[in-house]
Design a protein around this motif. Structure first.
Motif, PDB file in Angstrom:
ATOM      1  N   CYS A 150       0.821  -1.211   0.000  1.00 12.55           N
ATOM      2  CA  CYS A 150       0.000   0.000   0.000  1.00 12.55           C
ATOM      3  C   CYS A 150       0.853   1.259   0.000  1.00 12.55           C
ATOM      4  N   TYR A 151       1.977   1.245   0.724  1.00 11.88           N
ATOM      5  CA  TYR A 151       2.812   2.438   0.804  1.00 11.88           C
ATOM      6  C   TYR A 151       3.508   2.727  -0.523  1.00 11.88           C
ATOM      7  N   GLU A 152       3.716   1.704  -1.349  1.00 14.36           N
ATOM      8  CA  GLU A 152       4.307   1.918  -2.668  1.00 14.36           C
ATOM      9  C   GLU A 152       3.334   2.673  -3.580  1.00 14.36           C
ATOM     10  N   VAL A 153       2.046   2.337  -3.459  1.00 10.05           N
ATOM     11  CA  VAL A 153       1.035   2.937  -4.333  1.00 10.05           C
ATOM     12  C   VAL A 153       0.653   4.332  -3.866  1.00 10.05           C
ATOM     13  N   SER A 154       0.326   4.470  -2.590  1.00 11.63           N
ATOM     14  CA  SER A 154      -0.226   5.743  -2.112  1.00 11.63           C
ATOM     15  C   SER A 154       0.837   6.782  -1.783  1.00 11.63           C
TER      16      SER A 154
END
Length: 375
Positions: free
Chosen positions: A55-59
């Protein structure tokens, strides 16, 4: 657990997620996206599959989890507390960076272990920069913590105490709380408590009848009445003298008042927001502020950080001030000027920064803000 085994073990939540209007994802405890609803794909889609990615890669476009990058991570908070968690983050979306109110809900298995988490993301109206004069601007951790508290309290009718130095924007925050509250259709009435003597306090706050005292040539509406149904903002509440504090306490406890010169009791309906640059707890200890009034006011306190504690925001605030003060000019900031501004402590905070920029714009003959244009 591998992705394939997780998907076999996973209940079918696709329809549930797609039924949510806000972007939502299902995560495992290793930050991995297992399912993403339609709104999430439209908001965060980059032409590549979103599942199996963290999730941290995307957002955030981080290469490590939020909590290892100086952020508050709702996933880790939910796993630790086994309860829902809510934070305000800055996310990268298809439309650019925006503030997002993130809520995470843990899902436990039959043995009580947290296996999955549902995360929903709603754009924050509080931090929206839309409009001719956004109330707040910043991206530093201190600013985001403050903004997260504002986000939480706006929709309620809770009394708010704003604490901060002069120039940090307390009245602007109070206005924003009102604008995002259910009382937005009613008046926002500021009351400057500094220098308000006892003889005028009742008349200003509660109003008076014609002939109530010498000089009362007409009936006057008080500020409490003017704020009916809306928000009453008591600015610099720490400067209210002790003899006036008694009258204010009675108003807050009974929600009633009388106009000067009229015994009739009137009901008061307002949401209270206060602000001070004083140490109220210290004033209570010194006997200069009533303890009962202090606890009546200090229900939900929000500390506005001084600019020296959010230096990361200085360049952003300078650019915004230039854009608003000189929208027709194409002004750039010299790197040395940026360093000088970034190193300065700004005792007057955001108000002082704006004044410095306005002065510099008047001194500039060209389109480059140079060190010699600073005071």
């Amino acid at each position: 657990m591998s992705y394939s085994s997780a998907m076999k073990d996973l209940p079918d939540l696709t329809a549930v997620l797609d039924g949510l209007p806000a972007p939502a994802i299902l995560l495992d405890t290793d930050y991995r996206i297992l399912l993403a609803n339609r709104a999430y794909r439209e908001t965060y889609g980059d032409g590549h599959p979103l599942t199996r990615r963290r999730c941290y890669e995307v957002s955030h476009r981080y290469d490590r989890p939020c909590d290892l990058a100086g952020e508050s991570c709702p996933l880790q908070a939910s796993i630790s507390s086994r309860q829902p968690s809510r934070v305000l983050h800055i996310h990268h979306t298809a439309a650019g960076q925006e503030y997002v109110d993130v809520e995470t809900f843990p899902i436990a298995d039959g043995e009580g272990r947290i296996r999955y988490l549902i995360e929903t993301m709603k754009p924050s109206e509080i931090a929206s920069q839309a409009g001719p004069a956004p109330a707040l601007m910043g991206r530093s951790p201190a600013f985001r913590r403050m903004l997260g508290l504002v986000e939480r309290v706006c929709g309620s009718d809770t009394t708010v105490m704003l604490l901060g130095e002069s120039g940090t924007g307390k009245e602007r925050v109070a206005q924003l709380i009102h604008q995002r509250s259910p009382r937005v259709g009613k008046a926002f009435v500021p009351v400057e408590c500094t220098g308000l003597p006892e003889t005028l306090f009742e008349s200003e706050l509660f109003g008076h009848e014609k002939g109530a005292f010498t000089g009362a040539a007409y009936r006057k509406q008080g500020l409490v009445e003017a704020a009916e149904g809306g928000t009453l903002f008591l600015d610099e509440i720490g400067d209210v003298p002790p003899e006036v504090q008694v009258k204010l306490l009675r108003l807050l406890e009974t929600r009633t008042y009388r106009r000067v010169g009229n015994p009739e009791v009137h009901r008061a309906d307002f949401r209270l927001v206060c602000a001070t640059n004083k140490d109220l707890a210290g004033l209570v200890a010194a006997g200069r502020f009533r303890e009962d009034l202090y606890y009546r006011l200090n229900v939900f306190d929000i500390v506005l950080p001084p600019l020296r504690e959010r230096r990361e925001d200085i360049a952003l605030l300078v650019r915004d001030a230039i854009a608003r003060l000189a929208p027709e000019r194409r002004i750039t900031v010299d790197p040395e000027t940026g360093v000088l501004l970034g190193d300065y402590d700004f005792p007057g905070n955001v108000r002082e920064l704006r004044n410095i920029v306005e002065r510099a714009l008047l001194l500039m003959d060209g389109e480059r803000l140079l060190p010699q244009h600073l005071p």
